[in-house]
Design a protein around this motif. Sequence first.
Motif, PDB file in Angstrom:
ATOM      1  N   ILE A   3       0.816  -1.207   0.000  1.00 37.80           N
ATOM      2  CA  ILE A   3       0.000   0.000   0.000  1.00 37.80           C
ATOM      3  C   ILE A   3       0.857   1.267   0.000  1.00 37.80           C
ATOM      4  CG2 ILE A   3      -0.224   0.022   2.534  1.00 37.80           C
ATOM      5  CD1 ILE A   3      -3.060   1.104   2.123  1.00 37.80           C
ATOM      6  N   GLY A   4       2.008   1.219   0.687  1.00 35.09           N
ATOM      7  CA  GLY A   4       2.906   2.379   0.701  1.00 35.09           C
ATOM      8  C   GLY A   4       3.454   2.682  -0.682  1.00 35.09           C
ATOM      9  N   ASP A   5       3.753   1.614  -1.434  1.00 40.79           N
ATOM     10  CA  ASP A   5       4.244   1.796  -2.805  1.00 40.79           C
ATOM     11  C   ASP A   5       3.164   2.384  -3.698  1.00 40.79           C
ATOM     12  OD1 ASP A   5       6.770   0.710  -2.223  1.00 40.79           O
ATOM     13  OD2 ASP A   5       6.013  -1.331  -2.495  1.00 40.79           O
ATOM     14  N   VAL A   6       1.912   1.966  -3.463  1.00 35.75           N
ATOM     15  CA  VAL A   6       0.788   2.494  -4.255  1.00 35.75           C
ATOM     16  C   VAL A   6       0.622   3.987  -3.976  1.00 35.75           C
ATOM     17  CG1 VAL A   6      -1.705   2.392  -4.644  1.00 35.75           C
ATOM     18  CG2 VAL A   6      -0.399   0.273  -4.308  1.00 35.75           C
ATOM     19  N   ILE A   7       0.680   4.372  -2.695  1.00 34.00           N
ATOM     20  CA  ILE A   7       0.534   5.782  -2.322  1.00 34.00           C
ATOM     21  C   ILE A   7       1.642   6.610  -2.962  1.00 34.00           C
ATOM     22  CG2 ILE A   7       0.705   7.401  -0.396  1.00 34.00           C
ATOM     23  CD1 ILE A   7      -0.677   5.259   1.337  1.00 34.00           C
ATOM     24  N   LYS A   8       2.866   6.114  -2.882  1.00 32.68           N
ATOM     25  CA  LYS A   8       4.006   6.832  -3.462  1.00 32.68           C
ATOM     26  C   LYS A   8       3.863   6.978  -4.977  1.00 32.68           C
ATOM     27  CE  LYS A   8       9.081   6.706  -3.587  1.00 32.68           C
ATOM     28  NZ  LYS A   8      10.275   5.950  -3.124  1.00 32.68           N
ATOM     29  N   LYS A   9       3.458   5.906  -5.639  1.00 28.21           N
ATOM     30  CA  LYS A   9       3.327   5.923  -7.093  1.00 28.21           C
ATOM     31  C   LYS A   9       2.300   6.951  -7.541  1.00 28.21           C
ATOM     32  CE  LYS A   9       1.579   3.098 -10.921  1.00 28.21           C
ATOM     33  NZ  LYS A   9       1.048   1.765 -11.321  1.00 28.21           N
ATOM     34  N   TYR A  10       1.104   6.906  -6.955  1.00 30.24           N
ATOM     35  CA  TYR A  10       0.044   7.794  -7.421  1.00 30.24           C
ATOM     36  C   TYR A  10       0.229   9.233  -6.925  1.00 30.24           C
ATOM     37  CZ  TYR A  10      -2.429   3.850  -9.423  1.00 30.24           C
ATOM     38  OH  TYR A  10      -2.769   2.780 -10.202  1.00 30.24           O
ATOM     39  N   ARG A  11       0.904   9.384  -5.778  1.00 23.81           N
ATOM     40  CA  ARG A  11       1.218  10.741  -5.310  1.00 23.81           C
ATOM     41  C   ARG A  11       2.151  11.423  -6.309  1.00 23.81           C
ATOM     42  NH1 ARG A  11       5.540  12.714  -3.136  1.00 23.81           N
ATOM     43  NH2 ARG A  11       6.461  10.720  -2.478  1.00 23.81           N
ATOM     44  N   LYS A  12       3.176  10.674  -6.741  1.00 24.52           N
ATOM     45  CA  LYS A  12       4.123  11.243  -7.694  1.00 24.52           C
ATOM     46  C   LYS A  12       3.469  11.483  -9.051  1.00 24.52           C
ATOM     47  CE  LYS A  12       8.551   9.780  -5.766  1.00 24.52           C
ATOM     48  NZ  LYS A  12       9.847   9.120  -6.050  1.00 24.52           N
TER      49      LYS A  12
END
Length: 347
Positions: A3-12
């Motif tokens: 989930i942390g990777d998903v947040i980082k990906k879509y935030r960027k």
Amino acid sequence: MAIGDVIKKYRKNKGMTQEEMAVCLGITTPAVNKWERGNTLPDITLLAPIARLLDITIDELLCFKDELTEEEINQYISNVQKDLKDHSFHEVFRSVKEKIEEYPNCEKLIWQAAAILDANRIAAELPNKENYDHTIFGWFEKCLHSKNERIRNQAADLLFYAYFRKGDYEKANQYLDYFSLENPERKHKEALVNSKTGKRAEAYRAYEELIFTGYQHIQMSLNDLRILYMEDDNHEMAKKLIEVSSSAASTFEMGKYSEVCYGLDVAVWEKDAVWTAELIHDILDGIETIGDFAKSKLYQHMALKTVGSEFSVGLKQKLLESFTDESFQYMQGNEYWEKLKSGVYNG
């Protein structure tokens, strides 16, 4: 993907900094940083606001996805094959197990990954390979319930051969029900089991039936292909297929009649009087061999009916009548054909 990777990906993707995201959510910047580093997880009450902020669904945020795309599966399977060369089998097995746990409903992934692992442990003569039976066979069993017929059949096929190799023929037999009675694969598998369980006569007969019906399918395909080439006015390939059909009839010991009969349509199509006359002569001369396959040792365990003399006589008469109809008018002037037309036939 965590989930942390998903947040980082879509935030960027949205061009948003951690600080900006934190302000929008009413939390601290370190909290966002900890999510993305995988140290902590967002509070459940923040899931909907995070998803709205990143313009994704909660399922996407939680990485919930039943299926992988065809491209993703192919790429993953390719990676597994490479990993098996560079890492221990157990390491790859454990990695695949985690992947399947992540996508427990992705049947194609399960089937292909399980098949690769199973084949690799057999080919590599892996020590203690039976330790993986429970998990790998379990994956195949899961695929037996797939709505996709190909996946069901492949899983049943792999399970059949797995138990066959173990000598558990009774268990192997259970997977035959996943194949239709008309499927030649089922008959082949039945023959294999019969050959190992004392039913030798049944095994011989099943193999012979497979050869016999296989020949028939081959000739049907050759015939249909020849017609297609004739429709496209390809004389070279039409004649080539006649040669193949004749060779197949000889190889499978179908008798002289079967070896010569396939060329007649092409000879008539080309209006080749000389060739037509030769074929008519050979066909009429070979009538008595029309049932010779019943005498062949290739099919000695099959209950094949022999062709009676009455049938041969009747067929010869019908052929003589058909060989002189209007479709053969181009044969006028050919000495052999003129004799047939006048009712003179001397073989």
